[in-house]
Scaffold this motif. Structure first.
Motif, PDB file in Angstrom:
ATOM      1  N   ALA A  94       0.823  -1.213   0.000  1.00 40.65           N
ATOM      2  CA  ALA A  94       0.000   0.000   0.000  1.00 40.65           C
ATOM      3  C   ALA A  94       0.857   1.263   0.000  1.00 40.65           C
ATOM      4  O   ALA A  94       0.551   2.239  -0.696  1.00 40.65           O
ATOM      5  CB  ALA A  94      -0.937   0.003   1.209  1.00 40.65           C
ATOM      6  N   GLU A  95       1.945   1.249   0.763  1.00 44.07           N
ATOM      7  CA  GLU A  95       2.825   2.416   0.802  1.00 44.07           C
ATOM      8  C   GLU A  95       3.499   2.639  -0.550  1.00 44.07           C
ATOM      9  O   GLU A  95       3.644   3.786  -1.001  1.00 44.07           O
ATOM     10  CB  GLU A  95       3.873   2.235   1.893  1.00 44.07           C
ATOM     11  N   GLU A  96       3.912   1.569  -1.210  1.00 52.93           N
ATOM     12  CA  GLU A  96       4.548   1.706  -2.524  1.00 52.93           C
ATOM     13  C   GLU A  96       3.572   2.273  -3.550  1.00 52.93           C
ATOM     14  O   GLU A  96       3.939   3.137  -4.360  1.00 52.93           O
ATOM     15  CB  GLU A  96       5.094   0.355  -2.984  1.00 52.93           C
ATOM     16  N   GLU A  97       2.342   1.787  -3.535  1.00 59.39           N
ATOM     17  CA  GLU A  97       1.361   2.274  -4.500  1.00 59.39           C
ATOM     18  C   GLU A  97       0.947   3.708  -4.206  1.00 59.39           C
ATOM     19  O   GLU A  97       0.724   4.501  -5.120  1.00 59.39           O
ATOM     20  CB  GLU A  97       0.136   1.356  -4.503  1.00 59.39           C
ATOM     21  N   THR A  98       0.861   4.058  -2.929  1.00 60.61           N
ATOM     22  CA  THR A  98       0.563   5.444  -2.560  1.00 60.61           C
ATOM     23  C   THR A  98       1.667   6.376  -3.034  1.00 60.61           C
ATOM     24  O   THR A  98       1.412   7.466  -3.569  1.00 60.61           O
ATOM     25  CB  THR A  98       0.384   5.561  -1.038  1.00 60.61           C
ATOM     26  N   ALA A  99       2.916   5.949  -2.867  1.00 62.03           N
ATOM     27  CA  ALA A  99       4.052   6.757  -3.325  1.00 62.03           C
ATOM     28  C   ALA A  99       4.038   6.905  -4.842  1.00 62.03           C
ATOM     29  O   ALA A  99       4.348   7.972  -5.386  1.00 62.03           O
ATOM     30  CB  ALA A  99       5.359   6.120  -2.862  1.00 62.03           C
ATOM     31  N   ARG A 100       3.660   5.841  -5.543  1.00 61.10           N
ATOM     32  CA  ARG A 100       3.596   5.912  -7.006  1.00 61.10           C
ATOM     33  C   ARG A 100       2.553   6.929  -7.455  1.00 61.10           C
ATOM     34  O   ARG A 100       2.791   7.743  -8.347  1.00 61.10           O
ATOM     35  CB  ARG A 100       3.260   4.543  -7.596  1.00 61.10           C
ATOM     36  N   LEU A 101       1.383   6.901  -6.823  1.00 62.09           N
ATOM     37  CA  LEU A 101       0.342   7.864  -7.166  1.00 62.09           C
ATOM     38  C   LEU A 101       0.771   9.292  -6.857  1.00 62.09           C
ATOM     39  O   LEU A 101       0.475  10.224  -7.610  1.00 62.09           O
ATOM     40  CB  LEU A 101      -0.942   7.537  -6.411  1.00 62.09           C
ATOM     41  N   THR A 102       1.479   9.464  -5.754  1.00 64.75           N
ATOM     42  CA  THR A 102       1.952  10.805  -5.392  1.00 64.75           C
ATOM     43  C   THR A 102       2.917  11.326  -6.446  1.00 64.75           C
ATOM     44  O   THR A 102       2.847  12.500  -6.853  1.00 64.75           O
ATOM     45  CB  THR A 102       2.642  10.777  -4.023  1.00 64.75           C
ATOM     46  N   ASP A 103       3.824  10.480  -6.916  1.00 64.99           N
ATOM     47  CA  ASP A 103       4.759  10.875  -7.971  1.00 64.99           C
ATOM     48  C   ASP A 103       4.018  11.250  -9.251  1.00 64.99           C
ATOM     49  O   ASP A 103       4.368  12.221  -9.933  1.00 64.99           O
ATOM     50  CB  ASP A 103       5.754   9.747  -8.251  1.00 64.99           C
ATOM     51  N   GLN A 104       2.991  10.482  -9.582  1.00 68.77           N
ATOM     52  CA  GLN A 104       2.214  10.771 -10.788  1.00 68.77           C
ATOM     53  C   GLN A 104       1.472  12.103 -10.659  1.00 68.77           C
ATOM     54  O   GLN A 104       1.379  12.867 -11.625  1.00 68.77           O
ATOM     55  CB  GLN A 104       1.238   9.624 -11.055  1.00 68.77           C
ATOM     56  N   ALA A 105       0.953  12.376  -9.475  1.00 63.88           N
ATOM     57  CA  ALA A 105       0.251  13.641  -9.255  1.00 63.88           C
ATOM     58  C   ALA A 105       1.219  14.815  -9.345  1.00 63.88           C
ATOM     59  O   ALA A 105       0.894  15.863  -9.922  1.00 63.88           O
ATOM     60  CB  ALA A 105      -0.446  13.621  -7.892  1.00 63.88           C
TER      61      ALA A 105
END
Length: 250
Positions: A94-105
């Motif tokens: 979950a933390e990895e996917e949250t970080a990925r979304l943050t980078d995309q944003a």
């Protein structure tokens, strides 16, 4: 996408390089010592993480560790040696996917001058990556009111089917928030900036919130057996949802 409640463990963690920094579940914790993994152990760790993303993305965070081990083609004992409890593995993914979304944003915010283009780019990139299937449930909070008299501001989180092929997206009572979740806070902040820019430009419906945008990402990332069908379904659904987000002249 499937979001299901799972109680996060704060008593243990897996270091980014794959080394175990503490043990939980009745084991002995030794946070002062970490060691780099052997080549074969590192390979097993990568297989487990890849399998966990696939399994949790398809079946939700309620899927058993045995399914992860089977997909990774390792014994379940190997999974537990790397992740002392299921909660630790769930939190890692979950933390990895949250970080990925943050980078995309952040990329959309920094590279698109037009507010609507920035928001729609973020949504399209995030849906295409499939990260919405693995968002932690505490990020997806939606205030709703129903006929049973639930207060409109009562927090809820979306939940999908617990097994493939059945059930639909529905709202369930909110689970306890994660303590000290800086990653979730960062995601909410940067998506909030995208939302505020689009709203200020008059291109986003004034009633659309950050939670609504994240719900779009989670909803528009179905898990289908055929990759081409999944991509087409996601793109079509996102087009419809984007139209629903845009403001219309009075």
């Amino acid at each position: 996408m499937h979001i299901q409640d799972s109680r996060w463990s704060s008593a243990s963690a897996i270091a980014p390089g794959g080394a175990v920094s503490a043990a939980v579940g009745g084991g002995r914790a030794d946070g002062a010592r970490t060691a780099p993994l052997r080549v074969d152990a590192q390979r097993n760790l990568e297989h487990v993480l890849r399998a966990a993303r696939e399994v949790f993305g398809e079946l939700g965070y309620g899927a058993p560790m045995e399914d992860v081990a089977r997909r990774a083609r390792v014994g379940v004992g190997t999974v537990y040696r790397r992740f002392p409890s299921k909660d630790v593995l769930v939190r890692r993914i979950a933390e990895e996917e949250t970080a990925r979304l943050t980078d995309q944003a952040r990329a959309a915010l920094g590279q698109e001058d037009e507010p609507w283009s920035a928001l729609s780019r973020f949504l399209r990139t995030s849906v295409a990556s499939g990260a919405g299937r693995l968002l932690p449930p505490q990020i997806l909070r939606v205030g709703v009111a129903d006929e049973a008299g639930v207060a409109p501001d009562e927090a809820r989180v979306p939940q999908q089917r617990s097994q493939p092929g059945g059930g639909e997206l529905r709202l369930v009572p909110e689970q306890p928030a994660v303590e000290d979740d800086a990653g979730a806070a960062a995601l909410l902040d940067v998506v909030g900036q995208l939302v505020e820019r689009a709203r200020a430009a008059g291109e986003l419906r004034p009633d659309v919130s950050v939670s609504d945008v994240l719900l779009v990402i989670a909803t528009a990332a179905p898990s289908l057996p055929d990759a081409a069908q999944q991509a087409a379904a996601s793109a079509r659904l996102l087009d419809i949802l984007l139209e629903g987000l845009r403001s219309r002249p009075a």
